[in-house]
Each structure stands twice: as structure tokens, then as C-alpha cells.
Design a protein around this motif. Structure first.
Motif, mmCIF file in Angstrom:
data_model
loop_
_atom_site.group_PDB
_atom_site.id
_atom_site.type_symbol
_atom_site.label_atom_id
_atom_site.label_comp_id
_atom_site.label_asym_id
_atom_site.label_seq_id
_atom_site.Cartn_x
_atom_site.Cartn_y
_atom_site.Cartn_z
ATOM 1 N N THR A 120 0.825 -1.210 0.000
ATOM 2 C CA THR A 120 0.000 0.000 0.000
ATOM 3 C C THR A 120 0.855 1.254 0.000
ATOM 4 O OG1 THR A 120 -1.766 -1.171 1.163
ATOM 5 C CG2 THR A 120 -1.818 1.233 1.220
ATOM 6 N N LEU A 164 -1.594 8.737 3.391
ATOM 7 C CA LEU A 164 -1.588 7.279 3.372
ATOM 8 C C LEU A 164 -0.280 6.695 3.880
ATOM 9 C CD1 LEU A 164 -3.122 4.607 1.664
ATOM 10 C CD2 LEU A 164 -0.738 4.761 1.025
ATOM 11 N N ALA A 214 -3.665 -0.364 -3.191
ATOM 12 C CA ALA A 214 -4.247 -0.499 -1.857
ATOM 13 C C ALA A 214 -5.330 -1.566 -1.844
ATOM 14 C CB ALA A 214 -4.822 0.845 -1.408
ATOM 15 N N TYR A 225 -5.031 -4.960 0.223
ATOM 16 C CA TYR A 225 -6.062 -5.324 1.204
ATOM 17 C C TYR A 225 -6.551 -6.750 0.966
ATOM 18 C CZ TYR A 225 -10.502 -5.181 3.760
ATOM 19 O OH TYR A 225 -11.552 -5.461 4.610
ATOM 20 N N LEU A 229 -5.939 0.039 5.861
ATOM 21 C CA LEU A 229 -5.800 1.487 5.832
ATOM 22 C C LEU A 229 -6.418 2.117 7.072
ATOM 23 C CD1 LEU A 229 -6.706 2.342 2.119
ATOM 24 C CD2 LEU A 229 -4.434 2.207 3.151
ATOM 25 N N CYS A 289 -6.790 8.074 -0.131
ATOM 26 C CA CYS A 289 -7.369 7.401 -1.302
ATOM 27 C C CYS A 289 -8.397 8.300 -1.979
ATOM 28 C CB CYS A 289 -8.053 6.100 -0.881
ATOM 29 S SG CYS A 289 -6.968 4.683 -0.756
#
Length: 299
Positions: free
Chosen positions: A98, A141, A256, A260, A267, A275
Motif C-alpha cells: 500500500t 496514506l 491499496a 487489502y 488502511l 485514497c
């Protein structure tokens, strides 16, 4: 190809690159970053070679075969690609999928700035707030607001400059030569040979490790390099470099999502906000110029 079609193709490219971060991370469990980079780019060059060979034949028949100075330009592009890919790959060893995806987006605000200073290209006004939104999104992020930038993050951040210059120049060079497949194949071959030569001398490796990483190498070599990087060369002949940079930054959102689903990355609220900022900027840079054009046509 219209500008809209080029932008849609760039979005597909971003999807492929986003998914490739997972394979790049997994491949690092078995071989070093330069070995991985070298082999996957050589695979990519083989994917594009038939198209480049056919293109060279057509150019020769038209009396427009590439000259030595053209190959010098391709090597210069390849050097930028090598720097960006190598630093990113080294960074992926010690950061999350990510974070790597989002920190790569830091090249986005650099593209319009460099285009303005180096090429005197004036982008649509939406590029400036869009680029700033991408920068803030990557900042949120990455955890930089919590002062958690690690060595891997720093490597990925450093890769932003060569990525930015490459995005700025690749469409320009390919359009002037009218040889997108030759430009792509030449870049990939140079990067592959240079990275592999470094790895054979300075990185430990085994045939067993290469076999274990074969799946990741094939996916990134065929899809991320052979398909996506070649499509980038084609699409950027019809898309403004600054627009392309922001659209390609959506790879961070896709990375991302894949992180995930496949790697267990999660996140925070700040990361989700990042995002959202990048998605909004990507949509804005595509839609606002289109709306302005429609208004002019109606008037």
C-alpha cells in the motif's frame, strides 16, 4: 485514438500496475530486487519484440528507419526507467504494498512543474489542484503525518523524480519517432540487461530462487512491463503528460485494494482520506477539461 480513449487506456494501465505491486513484493522473498527487475524487463521485451520487429519493417519500407540519434533517445528514456524501477523495487523490500503504491504517486505533482519549466507546456488549470491533492493523499496514506517514514519509503519517494521525467518525455519521444513499439522494446531490453548485469555481480541468487519467483516474474514481465508500459507509450502520444500522470496515479488506489485483498494491508482513516483525494483528483483532471470543451462547443 481520441484523448478520452487514451485516458481510459491509461486507467487500465494503472489497474495493471496496481496489481503488480503484490507480485513485486512476493517475488522479493526469493531473489534480489535487481535480479527481479532485470528478468521481468527482459520478459517484457520479448512480449513486445514481434510488434517492434514488424514496426521496424514498416518504417524501413517508408524510408523512415530509426537513426542512431533515435536509439540514443531510447537509451536515455531507458536510463530513467531503470532508475525509477530499481529504486521502487529496492523500496518494496522493506515497505508495504500500500505504501509503495501511494508513495509512487509523488511523481504526479512533479510532472506539470517539470513540463512547465523544461518544455514550456502550460497544463489545464485543474492539473495544479489535482497534483496537490495527490501529494496530500500520498502524505496521509504513507503515515508521514505520524513521522513513520522508513528506509523503504524513502527509496520509493526517491524514485518519483526519474518516474516524473520519464512520464514527461516518453510520449513526446515516441510521437516524434512514430515508433511506439520500438521505443518500448528498446527501453525494456536496455533496462533488463543493465539490471541483470548488476544482479549477477552484486546480488546473491540461485536457480531455485528464480524458479520460486517465476510466477511473479512472468506476471509483472508480461502484464506490468510488456502490456502496461507499452500501452503507456502508445496512450501518451494522445494524452497530455500532466493529465497522464494524475490518471496513472490511480495505480495507488488499485495497489491499496489488491494489498487489502491479497496481502492483508489495512488502511487507517487518514489512509482512506488519502485514497479519496487521489480518486477525486484523477476524476477532476479528466472531467473538467471535457466539460470546458462541451461548453465551448455549445456556445
Amino acid at each position: 485514438m481520441t484523448r478520452i480513449q487514451a485516458n481510459l487506456l491509461l486507467t487500465v494501465i494503472a489497474l495493471i500496475w496496481g496489481s503488480a505491486f503484490v507480485a513485486q513484493s512476493q517475488g522479493m522473498a526469493h531473489i534480489g530486487p535487481m535480479m527481479f527487475t532485470g528478468v521481468r524487463f527482459l520478459v517484457g521485451s520479448l512480449v513486445v519484440l514481434p510488434l517492434a520487429w514488424r514496426e521496424q519493417g514498416q518504417l524501413a519500407a517508408q524510408g523512415a528507419a530509426l537513426q542512431r540519434r533515435d536509439w540514443h533517445k531510447i537509451v536515455a528514456l531507458a536510463s530513467l526507467l531503470l532508475l525509477g524501477a530499481a529504486m521502487q523495487q529496492i523500496g518494496i523490500v522493506s515497505t508495504t504494498v500500500t505504501n509503495a503504491g501511494f508513495l509512487t504517486a509523488l511523481y504526479v505533482p512533479l510532472v506539470p512543474v517539470l513540463g512547465w519549466f523544461l518544455l514550456r507546456q502550460v497544463p489545464h488549470w485543474s492539473v495544479w489542484p489535482g497534483g496537490l491533492a495527490c501529494l496530500v493523499g500520498a502524505f496521509l496514506l504513507s503515515g508521514a503525518h505520524e513521522l513513520k517514514i522508513g528506509l523503504g519509503d524513502a527509496w520509493v519517494i526517491a524514485s518519483a523524480l526519474p518516474w516524473a521525467v520519464h512520464v514527461l518525455m516518453v510520449g513526446r519521444v515516441a510521437d516524434r519517432m512514430n515508433a511506439p513499439f520500438s521505443v518500448a522494446c528498446g527501453q525494456f531490453f536496455f533496462v533488463g540487461v543493465a539490471a541483470l548485469a548488476y544482479a549477477l555481480v552484486f546480488e546473491p541468487w540461485t536457480w531455485a530462487g528464480l524458479r520460486e519467483a517465476a510466477g511473479a516474474i512472468l506476471y509483472t514481465g508480461v502484464m506490468s512491463v510488456g502490456v502496461a508500459f507499452t500501452a503507456q507509450v502508445v496512450a501518451q502520444r494522445y494524452s497530455h503528460a500532466a493529465d497522464a500522470a494524475i490518471i496513472l496515479s490511480s495505480e495507488t488506489v488499485f495497489s491499496a485494494a489488491f494489498g487489502y485483498a491479497l496481502m492483508g494491508d489495512r488502511l487507517s482513516a487518514a489512509g482512506l482520506a488519502g485514497c479519496g483525494l487521489i480518486l477525486i483528483s484523477m476524476l477532476g483532471v479528466q472531467m473538467l477539461p471535457l466539460l470546458a470543451t462541451l461548453r465551448r462547443e455549445r456556445a
